[in-house]
Design an enzyme around this catalytic site. Structure first.
Site, PDB file in Angstrom:
ATOM      1  CD  GLU A 183     137.402  49.966 -10.975  1.00  0.00           C
ATOM      2  OE1 GLU A 183     136.568  49.159 -11.454  1.00  0.00           O
ATOM      3  OE2 GLU A 183     138.528  50.150 -11.477  1.00  0.00           O
ATOM      4  CE  LYS A 190     138.293  47.801 -18.050  1.00  0.00           C
ATOM      5  NZ  LYS A 190     139.558  47.057 -17.755  1.00  0.00           N
TER       6      LYS A 190
END
Length: 397
Positions: free
Chosen positions: A208, A224
């Site tokens: 990420e 997410k």
């Protein structure tokens, strides 16, 4: 405040640099020139200290919109930068949470690198390695109770979403650095690498992007939403209204964070809810970008984006208050930032899928975002699934 440097090449061990996002063309010929480490007891504003320290060592990051200078092989190449989740919470004006379970770790570390005249020698071979049993900082029942507590806070209107993270530690014998270095080879580890200091080491396998700056444009890629990397898992993730709603909340939060440091009207969502693979998991990722505002310095950028919204929740300050109250131990090296900074280029990963070593134990952290629709048992299982590849790799499996 603990400062070390500037040092001459001859006074530091010359080992291959493995900092995440270090320039590939320079990576095998870098040597440490100076170092700053900061802990809570040191006081002061860590973001300002970082920017001033870098400037003092030839890396001016007070105006990120300024075009990148020509790369000078005789000068500093750039710096590895680590910012813990606790330091990020302080920058956001919130509680840093409970104490770090690995107190040898600093909350902020900056290591400035220059170019070596000759390539450093290869690392020595690792000796015998043994990793003991993992001990959790909370039971599955306590984890599930924290999920329920967040749902109650959402029901009261205190928050919309909170990321809840657990911790585990295991004793080891041998040199932990090769084990931590193996994490960078995991599939999807965009920020694979290590950073070390006296009595501590961090190994990262994060996919990420917290914040990236290239050619005057800021980019963040929040992740997410998670499912097993099967055909059915991908189909379920794409169809889940709960996961999509959770994801869009964080995209909105990240858009607002970037808007604080961007040129007016330039924030855009380039990609929404793209499903990508990390090890044996599918994860949903979006890409948000903006043109950097004139005169923006590194310190203000760190204040705007730390800690990352995908590991805090929304609203960020209220979510951080919930995290400080519910999690039994600090997040240590997890859920912070780790990567590379240099004039004209910043690339910091969010330290999910990350482990740390102190003199006695290895530490890992894993969790997930909690919304009103979260099932406590499913959240406990998701955190375990995220941690499983990290633990297996550290054990040598």
């Amino acid at each position: 405040m603990r400062k070390v440097g500037p040092y001459g090449v001859e006074t530091l061990p010359q080992v291959l640099v493995d900092a995440p996002a270090a320039p590939p063309g320079c990576r095998d010929a870098l040597v440490e020139r100076a170092r700053l480490q900061w802990r809570r007891a040191d006081g002061g504003d860590p973001a300002t200290l970082v920017e001033e320290f870098l400037a003092a060592h030839g890396l001016a990051l007070d105006d990120l919109a300024r075009p990148a200078p020509r790369h000078d092989q005789g000068g500093p190449c750039g710096a590895a930068l680590y910012v813990s989740a606790a330091a990020g919470a302080l920058l956001a004006g919130a509680s840093p949470g409970p104490p770090n379970p690995a107190p040898a770790l600093p909350e902020v570390a900056v290591v400035v690198y220059g170019h070596a005249e000759t390539p450093p020698p290869p690392l020595r071979g690792a000796g015998p390695w043994r990793l003991g049993d993992w001990q959790e900082s909370w039971t599955p029942g306590q984890h599930a109770a924290a999920v329920d507590a967040v749902r109650q806070a959402i029901g009261r209107g205190d928050v919309y979403q909170v990321n809840v993270v657990g911790h585990a530690a295991a004793p080891y014998t041998g040199d932990p650095l090769p084990a931590l270095g193996r994490l960078g080879a995991l599939p999807g580890a965009r920020y694979g690498g290590t950073l070390t200091g006296a009595g501590w080491a961090i190994g990262c396998a994060s996919p990420e992007t917290l914040i990236e700056l290239t050619d005057g444009r800021l980019v963040t890629r929040p992740i997410k939403g998670t499912r097993p990397a099967t055909t059915a898992g991908e189909r379920e993730l794409r169809a889940s209204a709960k996961e999509r709603a959770e994801h869009v909340m964080i995209v909105d939060l990240e858009r607002n964070d970037l808007a604080r440091v961007a040129r007016t009207g330039t924030v855009r969502v380039d990609e929404l809810f793209a499903v990508r693979r990390w090890c044996d998991l599918w994860q949903a990722e979006s890409t948000i970008s903006a043109a950097v505002a004139d005169g923006l310095g590194l310190a203000d950028l760190l204040r705007a984006v730390c800690p990352g919204g995908s590991v805090t929740g929304a609203p960020k300050r209220a979510a951080l208050d919930q995290i400080a109250a519910l999690e039994p131990v600090g997040r240590g090296a997890g859920m912070g930032a780790l990567g590379w900074v240099a004039p004209g280029r910043i690339d910091l990963g969010l330290t999910i899928r990350t482990a740390a070593a102190d003199g006695e134990r290895l530490h890992v952290w894993a969790g997930g975002g909690i919304t009103w629709g979260s099932d406590p048992q499913a959240e406990v299982a998701e955190a375990a699934a995220k941690s499983r590849p990290i633990r297996a790799t550290l054990a040598g499996r």
